[in-house]
Design an enzyme around this catalytic site. Sequence first.
Site, short mmCIF file in Angstrom:
data_model
loop_
_atom_site.label_atom_id
_atom_site.label_comp_id
_atom_site.label_asym_id
_atom_site.label_seq_id
_atom_site.Cartn_x
_atom_site.Cartn_y
_atom_site.Cartn_z
N LYS A 197 0.86 -1.18 0.00
CA LYS A 197 0.00 0.00 0.00
C LYS A 197 0.90 1.23 0.00
CE LYS A 197 -3.86 1.82 2.84
NZ LYS A 197 -4.68 1.54 4.04
N SER A 206 -9.59 1.48 3.21
CA SER A 206 -8.77 2.33 2.37
C SER A 206 -7.74 1.56 1.54
CB SER A 206 -8.03 3.35 3.23
OG SER A 206 -7.14 2.69 4.12
N SER A 219 -9.66 -1.05 7.30
CA SER A 219 -9.10 -0.79 5.97
C SER A 219 -8.39 -1.98 5.32
CB SER A 219 -8.15 0.40 6.02
OG SER A 219 -8.88 1.60 6.06
#
Lengths: 477, 473
Positions: free
Chosen positions: B64, B139, B163
């Site tokens: 990420k 997210s 997330s």
Amino acid sequence: MAWESVIGLEVHVQLQTRSKIFSSAATAYGAQPNTQACAVDIALPGVLPVMNHQVALMAVKFGLATGATVNCRSIFARKNYFYPDLPKGYQISQYELPIVSGGQLAIDSGNGEKIIRITRAHLEEDAGKSLHDEFDGLSGIDLNRAGTPLLEVVSEPDLRSPLEAVTYLRKLHSLVRYLEICDGNMQEGSFRCDANVSIRPYGADTLGTRTELKNINSFRFVEKAIQQEIQRQIELIEDGGQVVQETRLYDPLADETRPMRGKEEAHDYRYFPDPDLPPLIIEQAELEKVRDTLPELPDARRERFVHQYQLTPADADQLTSDREIADFFETTADAAGGDSRSAANWINGELMARLNRDNRPIGENRITPKALGALICRINDQTISGKIAKDIFSALWEGEHDVDGIIDARGLRQISDSDALEQVIEEVLGRCVEQATQFRDGQEKVLGYLVGQVMKATKGKANPQAVNAILRQKLSP
Amino acid sequence: MLQTKKISSVELTSHFLQRIDQNRELNAFITVDAETALANARQADISLNDKSGDLLTGLPLALKDIFCTRGMLTSCGSRMLANFTSPYDATVTERLNAAGSVLLGKTNMDEFAMGSSNESSYFGPVLNPWNVDCVPGGSSGGSAAAVSARLCPATVGTDTGGSIRQPAAFCGLTGLKPSYGRISRYGMVAFASSLDQAGPITQSAEDAALLLQAMAGFDPRDSTSLDIEVPDFLPALKTSLDGVTVGVAASFLDSTLDPDVLAGIEEALRTFENLGARLVDIELPNSSAGIPCYYVIALAEASSNLSRFDGVRYGHRAEQYDDLMDMYEQSRAEGFGDEVKRRILIGTYALSAGYYDAYYLKAQKIRRIIADDFRNAFQRCDLIAAPTTPTTAFRLSEKVDDPVAMYLNDIFTVPVNLAGLPAVSIPVGLDQAAMPIGMQLIGPYLEESRILAAAHSYQQVTPWHQRIPEAFT
């Protein structure tokens, strides 16, 4: 109306660790800008603070030395505000639970001892520096100082005059240097003072509105700044005005305080516990360990000096205000065969005068206690005169250290031998017939002139007491 | 496969780089560094040949874009950091490198990890490979989409309020949020420091255990990381479900839950029973307070954590400004997107003088009560099963204008973060629209092994974790 001033001090004591409070970058003063700022100090995305435990132990030391409560669990909080030299946009400090609370410091108020209460002492990180003069139309940021450990010592508003304030400040300065937690260098900002000042009619029990004087960087300016601020507040109120709570700066050139502009608008710092740092825990065993390392503190040492060395309280006070000077004294007294009063006189007199003249700390002087002790011994055993001793002292100041060597090499040995002296005295009396007559006629003062002539003839080496005695004997009717 | 040399790291890396390239429309990646990846793959093959390889040697992975990677863009999905190349590696990056993995690139995400749909990214929304009209969740949306479309075998995301688990659920994957403190946060751009935790998004519980093993452990640079021994997660996977008690809270399975999701969860629970587990009723009476509590604490911390993005030292700085204050205001106005601004404002408000006690302090009290609820529940069961999300993946832009509806998507995930517990979301079926359903297994503090073993047992007898969206098979 008679006014009483009420003063409280907030002192930022820079703790002398090698690395910063939350990073491993060095804290040394004076490096090239931004060469001592690591990823944590410049607040790159993703970095985290890690507590330097040495810092905590220094705060513990301070707490123990001021008879305060050392909180075994204290909390770091974030103080949020924007400023370019504050890289994270918040300062890590302690808010609700400081590491030290409720200590005290005794000061000499002029008419006896007075206790000044210390509200709290908390740990925090210093900010960087904004440089406004180096670049035309631009500001520079130096983050070397960002993250330097500070202990903020907050007093109760117990001080009643500028003199008391500066006495307290000196006492605190002396203490942190005794504890070896701060180098005390005010020029470099290692010891900085903010003063909260208000006035009220004598006898009132409520406090007046206070102003805060920021960053005053010398003892002299602290006294003058507070003096000026008190005067300003008195004039303001007596003219029917009101004191506004604000932050002011002292301008030493104009000798006045002025409101600080811009930065300090009514701030809401939005303190909250820093989630990156667990509570700071001080174990009992750790505390005891620190207690064992506590040095003899200035007050106790002063008392001991008065008794053990038979010094006047004033001499003892001067000698113990600085730990290194006190150490220097004790070693000197020892080397002087126990003649502590002479040691005190030489140090408080000649040595301090020269240190002050050259603005040097005692650690940077070349006279060793051993040499000064030897010098005192040579005076006491009448090898040299006091006058010659001052010359030798100068030689020591310049870096020589062998007292006996200097005496022998320069032939400074005092002449006490009466045969040798009598010869010189005869010669002097032969030249100064008139003065001899005057003395015989009862003019005692003339003897000094004659002694002086003998001293001059022996280049100061004659033993003045012996000269005195022989002269009197020779001139007696 | 790598260790038995059925395929080389270069072949595998090339394969995934090609798939990434062919599927750019998913927008799963922000940065791809093919050159470095291939160079590292060649190194890995040498290690594999002389058997000096490590746990992950030669395995292509993606991170990420919240993890700092030296020499590579670390944007955090924001215009604010769209020019930020980190000079240092996060601990997660460092450990995955040390274990021999090959970094393909950095995946898309909601800006500063603030979002549940990956629509707040400065680099645009990510599409759900199961249905490109749907969000992949957030997210860590790019990470989930990338694994789901098999653009890479596994990724590492972060989970502050769900997330990792929510996008894993939306994309039919296994997503593990470890216990708070299990993996170092150093070098992970902070959203809410007391809640953030890194974890793997993978195709199976076994893969998750493998990545967890590589990343877990004390880090002296993170004072909140745990200084305790890391268990062997892989052997622990073999622990059977026989006799394991699984707690189920009726309040999590009420009528507000999407019926397809409810059916999927109930079916999965029956499978657990068939595997020898025993279901017990538990209560988590205060978990409904989780969302407001979470949004106060997380945003309070975020408002402070994001203060460092001021345009002074790095990141976006406005071209034009009048003075210092204006520089801050313009840079932050331009650098942050709407959702981030909204959250900074809420967080700032919650910490303001006069509101602090009513919001922040009260939220901290509720947080403790929620943690106590879990502790009490674990007196009666070994682990807790719950839906990961109230619905399956929703449509793009469906909730963009309704932040509260968006926030409520995290209703089942945030209590776990507030309590600092480990939880894994696993796929347990498809709804009528053929979108994946996720169920989370929540464990007591530090019991990652227990929930991974349960997930693994389930995956031994069910096909859901092996399902690939049709367009990407």
